[in-house]
Design a protein around this motif. Structure first.
Motif, PDB file in Angstrom:
ATOM      1  N   ILE A 155      31.676  -8.746  24.634  1.00 20.29           N
ATOM      2  CA  ILE A 155      32.545  -8.701  23.696  1.00 20.29           C
ATOM      3  C   ILE A 155      31.842  -8.538  22.209  1.00 20.29           C
ATOM      4  O   ILE A 155      30.843  -9.249  21.835  1.00 20.29           O
ATOM      5  N   SER A 156      32.342  -7.539  21.524  1.00 23.78           N
ATOM      6  CA  SER A 156      31.552  -7.391  20.154  1.00 23.78           C
ATOM      7  C   SER A 156      33.116  -7.297  18.937  1.00 23.78           C
ATOM      8  O   SER A 156      33.873  -6.850  19.151  1.00 23.78           O
ATOM      9  N   TYR A 157      32.619  -8.402  18.150  1.00 27.83           N
ATOM     10  CA  TYR A 157      33.543  -8.543  17.049  1.00 27.83           C
ATOM     11  C   TYR A 157      32.829  -8.952  15.904  1.00 27.83           C
ATOM     12  O   TYR A 157      31.642  -9.404  15.765  1.00 27.83           O
ATOM     13  N   SER A 158      33.562  -9.030  14.858  1.00 23.78           N
ATOM     14  CA  SER A 158      33.047  -9.429  13.550  1.00 23.78           C
ATOM     15  C   SER A 158      33.148 -11.282  13.726  1.00 23.78           C
ATOM     16  O   SER A 158      34.185 -11.580  14.263  1.00 23.78           O
ATOM     17  N   GLU A 159      32.493 -11.509  12.881  1.00 21.58           N
ATOM     18  CA  GLU A 159      32.573 -13.235  12.818  1.00 21.58           C
ATOM     19  C   GLU A 159      33.729 -13.493  11.929  1.00 21.58           C
ATOM     20  O   GLU A 159      34.176 -14.651  12.198  1.00 21.58           O
ATOM     21  N   ARG A 160      34.179 -12.871  11.210  1.00 21.77           N
ATOM     22  CA  ARG A 160      35.687 -13.075  10.427  1.00 21.77           C
ATOM     23  C   ARG A 160      36.733 -12.967  11.421  1.00 21.77           C
ATOM     24  O   ARG A 160      37.841 -13.647  11.289  1.00 21.77           O
ATOM     25  N   ASP A 161      36.547 -12.361  12.860  1.00 19.52           N
ATOM     26  CA  ASP A 161      37.787 -12.267  13.635  1.00 19.52           C
ATOM     27  C   ASP A 161      37.244 -13.238  14.660  1.00 19.52           C
ATOM     28  O   ASP A 161      38.094 -13.192  16.016  1.00 19.52           O
ATOM     29  N   SER A 162      36.232 -14.081  14.771  1.00 11.92           N
ATOM     30  CA  SER A 162      35.929 -15.080  15.654  1.00 11.92           C
ATOM     31  C   SER A 162      36.822 -16.029  16.175  1.00 11.92           C
ATOM     32  O   SER A 162      37.116 -16.352  17.364  1.00 11.92           O
ATOM     33  N   LEU A 163      37.692 -16.524  15.262  1.00 12.58           N
ATOM     34  CA  LEU A 163      38.805 -17.328  15.640  1.00 12.58           C
ATOM     35  C   LEU A 163      39.805 -16.787  16.748  1.00 12.58           C
ATOM     36  O   LEU A 163      40.162 -17.544  17.550  1.00 12.58           O
ATOM     37  N   TRP A 164      40.052 -15.656  16.452  1.00 13.10           N
ATOM     38  CA  TRP A 164      40.880 -14.963  17.155  1.00 13.10           C
ATOM     39  C   TRP A 164      40.439 -14.791  18.740  1.00 13.10           C
ATOM     40  O   TRP A 164      41.003 -15.155  19.916  1.00 13.10           O
TER      41      TRP A 164
END
Length: 820
Positions: free
Chosen positions: A667-676
């Motif tokens: 999984i690659s994601y931004s820390e700002r989208d970590s909640l989702w």
């Protein structure tokens, strides 16, 4: 041969004088006729049937014909019907046929006929008829016994030229034409048997031309009477084989009767004593011009003391030094049959002549004496002999000499030639061409006549040292066909030189005009010039014409300036453009210089370097811009790090390269989208049936390894790579790393491992330029869009599970629940 005087101009030179208009008219038309030997009609006025094997006059001659050529055929007879329709006929040539009888009434209807040539036939008999308009009638070289002069000839008042032939000649033969004012009479006397003295004197003609039989003894009465008849006299074949004691010496009374001022004798074979006797007669006569060609003399040679003329004078030298009328003496092609004689006698007789012009051409003459007293010679021509450097050395008596021609002899020393002229105070022109001249002793001074203005030294063996031995006051200098390789700059200045010919030498460039300040004409053709200097006209401002063609030009950049010079010279290059052709390189051989062009960039080194530098700078700027715009350094750095990581992994843990996949997806994601991701994505994929094992950096990165190495390992151990896309994603540097490595795996393993989840819409303008791979993926690949409606979440998760559905081998019995 249509007209003898056109084809044999030697019969005209000096003796015949200028032809009248009718002869010029005939010569022009004859030349046109002679250019075509086939039976053709040149145009409506000229018909040429020469050399057509005709036996009769053609029936289809155009009625408007004015010039008709029927020469060199086999016509044996003429009739009035053949010419009755040719009312405009002016010129008719029937020479060289087989006509035996001639009836002039055949031409009674040809009222415009002015020229009629019937020479070289077999005519024996003539039937006369007055042809009032006839100007030229030629019956020479036929078979007449007596001269065919009819009473009707006396009515041809326009007749100017009359050609006749006979084997006998009497005074009464000319009685019908005594009153005619003839310009030229031409007599052929082959097989001649009888001549009545003073017969020729009955003629009234300006020019008399006699051709005697080549194998018969000449009648000298003819010569004497001819000299008393016409102003211009020409005799061919003067031969006498009897003893000179039997020679009929002319009486002294003949001197008062001589009218001839110009005499030409061609093909003369006489004893020297007879030649001298005739010469003495001529010398003391009103004769001004004497030309003797093809002269062969034989012995004995010596002083003449018994001849009729000599008692009047003390010596032969006294006779030839008299102030007579003789001005010009020309001897050409002289041969002798005397094996031993005192040559000084001959040289002395010629050198003491009191005349203005003397020519002795092609006589094998090895020497000539200097006149013993001041000479009247103004013109001397001793061409084609065997003269050497000893000629006229220390000779101070040729003070009136203006023109001296010594070409084709055996002169070797240029300095001696200069000393030969030093005392010739009036010398203007000297021709020393075609000798063996050289000047190999630069320490030897040359001393030329100060009056010398024209010098011809062509076709010798001279080198560039010749410029150390050139007359200072020379105006025209010809050095053609020598071995000159350069024009030395330190030579003596030739301030008066206007014309210089250096053609056919070995020059490699155009000479400057440092020593030729007055030069106007320069010929430098046929040298070894590859690239002539372009500043020639700047250094030679007075030059009006430059002949530089026929050189082996090398068509290269250096020649461009010379070609440009031609355009600026205003037509000063003689022979342009045909004489100026490329010789090198091979592929341009034969190309005219005017058609050879190279761009300014190809020939200007400075401009080429500046252009190359500018192009390089532009290229560097473009590459730099593209690198910055496309973030190329970033990609290079990532590729380098990926390569280094793979290399270290191979060296330290080669057994790991063979391990099986451990995760369903990374999984690659931004820390700002970590909640989702933590609240929605991971719980929904890892719980329930079809458990999905996910690789997340917070729980699966190995401590101690670099972030890049952890990313690469996780991607390689995962079957899929899930990218949670949003505006926050494109602003994350590490997300970009993960996307790059996953995309690299996509191509290196030819797999379908990427899954894109669009969490929030991404406006295209906020995607950085370096994210061109992301743009490409979103444009080409199908992505899952996170629905805002809760009712659609179940379908979203089902589709995502289906996309990553795969059975993984479980290591050590671990389950999804154990991975949490």
């Amino acid at each position: 041969m249509l007209l003898r005087f056109c084809n044999e101009p030697r019969y005209l030179e000096g003796v015949m004088g200028p032809l009248s208009n009718i002869y010029v008219f005939v010569c022009v038309f004859t030349f046109m006729l002679c250019n075509n030997s086939q039976p053709t009609v040149e145009n409506e006025f000229i018909a040429n049937y020469s050399s057509s094997l005709l036996t009769n006059v053609p029936k289809n001659i155009p009625v408007h014909t004015q010039v008709l050529d029927l020469s060199h055929n086999r016509i044996s007879g003429l009739s009035i019907l053949e010419f009755i329709s040719l009312s405009k006929l002016q010129v008719l040539n029937l020479s060289h046929n087989l006509i035996m009888e001639l009836d002039f009434s055949v031409f009674i209807y040809n009222q415009d006929l002015e020229y009629l040539d019937l020479s070289h036939n077999n005519i024996l008999k003539v039937y006369c008829q007055t042809l009032a308009y006839l100007r030229h009638l030629d019956l020479s070289f036929n078979k007449f016994t007596a001269l065919p002069i009819c009473q009707e000839f006396g009515n041809m008042f326009r007749l100017e030229y009359l050609g006749l032939s006979a084997t006998m000649m009497r005074r009464s033969d000319f009685r019908y034409i005594i009153h005619l004012q003839l310009h030229t009479v031409f007599l052929t006397l082959e097989d001649f048997t009888l001549y009545e003295p003073q017969s020729l004197t009955a003629l009234n003609t300006r020019s008399l031309h006699i051709v005697f039989a080549a194998n018969q003894n000449f009648s000298f009465s003819l010569l004497y009477d001819g000299m008393s008849t016409s102003k211009n006299l020409s005799i061919v074949n003067l031969r006498y084989t009897l003893s000179y004691k039997d020679f009929p010496f002319p009486p002294l009374t003949l001197l008062k009767k001589i009218k001839t001022t110009a005499l030409m004798l061609d093909t003369v074979d006489l004893q020297w004593a007879i030649i001298l006797q005739i010469f003495l007669l001529i010398w003391y006569s009103p004769m001004e011009h004497l030309t003797v060609r093809n002269l062969t003399f034989q012995g004995p040679l010596g002083e003449l003391t018994e001849y009729e003329f000599l008692p009047l004078f003390d010596s032969l030298e006294q006779i030839i030094s008299l102030d007579g009328s003789m001005k010009v003496l020309t001897l050409e092609h002289v041969r002798n049959k005397v094996y031993y004689f005192n040559q000084e006698i001959v040289y002395r007789q010629f050198s003491e002549m009191n005349i203005a012009s003397l020519t002795i051409y092609d006589a094998y003459m090895p020497h000539m004496l200097c006149p013993s007293r001041t000479s009247s010679f103004q013109y001397l021509n001793f061409s084609h002999n065997a003269l050497t450097d000893e000629l006229f050395q220390n000779c101070g008596t040729l003070t009136d000499l203006k023109l001296l021609i010594l070409q084709r002899n055996k002169f070797e020393s240029l300095s001696k030639v200069s000393f030969m002229t030093s005392r010739m105070k009036s010398l203007k022109y000297l021709d020393m061409s075609n000798n063996l001249l050289s000047h190999d002793a630069p320490d030897v001074q040359c001393q030329w006549s100060k009056s010398l203005s024209e010098l011809d030294l062509s076709s010798n063996q001279l080198t560039e040292s010749v410029f150390e031995c050139v007359p200072v006051n020379i105006k025209k200098l010809d050095l053609q066909n020598n071995q000159i390789t350069s024009v030395p700059k330190g030579m003596a200045e030739l301030k008066s030189l206007k014309e210089l010919n250096l053609a056919s030498n070995r020059l490699a460039d155009l000479p400057g005009c440092g020593g030729f300040t007055s030069l106007e004409f320069l010929n430098i053709e046929m040298n070894l010039i590859l690239t002539p200097s372009a500043d020639f006209f700047q250094s030679c401002p007075r030059v009006r014409e430059l002949q530089a063609g026929q050189n082996p030009f090398k068509c290269s950049c250096e020649l461009q300036d010379f070609i440009r010079l031609e355009r600026q010279s205003g037509g000063k290059l003689f022979g342009w453009p045909s004489a100026y052709v490329c010789e090198y390189p091979e592929d341009l051989r034969g190309t005219q210089l005017k058609d050879f062009h190279l761009t300014e960039l190809a020939c200007n080194t400075t401009l080429l370097l500046v252009t190359a530098l500018l192009l390089t700078l532009v290229l560097v700027a473009v590459v730099a811009f593209l690198c910055i715009y496309l973030d190329v350094p970033w990609y290079v750095r990532m590729t380098w790090q990926w390569t280094q990581t793979k290399r270290r992994a191979w060296h330290h843990h080669p057994e790991e390269q063979e391990r099986v996949l451990q995760f369903h997806a990374f999984i690659s994601y931004s820390e700002r989208d970590s909640l989702w991701v933590k609240n929605e994505l991971i719980p929904n994929l890892e719980k329930g049936e079809g458990c999905v094992q996910l690789c997340q950096h917070e729980r699966n990165f190995v401590p101690g390894k670099s972030i890049v190495e952890n990313i690469i390992n996780c991607i390689e151990k995962s079957y899929k790579s899930i990218f949670v896309l949003s505006p926050n994603f494109v602003q994350s540097e590490w997300c970009h790393y993960e996307l790059y490595f996953a995309h690299h795996k996509l191509f290196s393993e030819n797999s379908n491992s990427l899954i894109l989840i669009l969490l929030e819409p991404i406006p295209p303008y906020i995607i950085p330029a370096r994210y061109h791979k992301l743009k490409a993926l979103m444009a080409k690949r199908t992505y899952l869009e996170w629905p805002k409606e809760r009712s659609k979440h179940a379908l979203f998760w089902a589709n995502l599970r289906a996309a990553i559905s795969i059975n993984l081998p479980m290591a050590d019995g671990n389950s999804c629940g154990e991975m949490h």
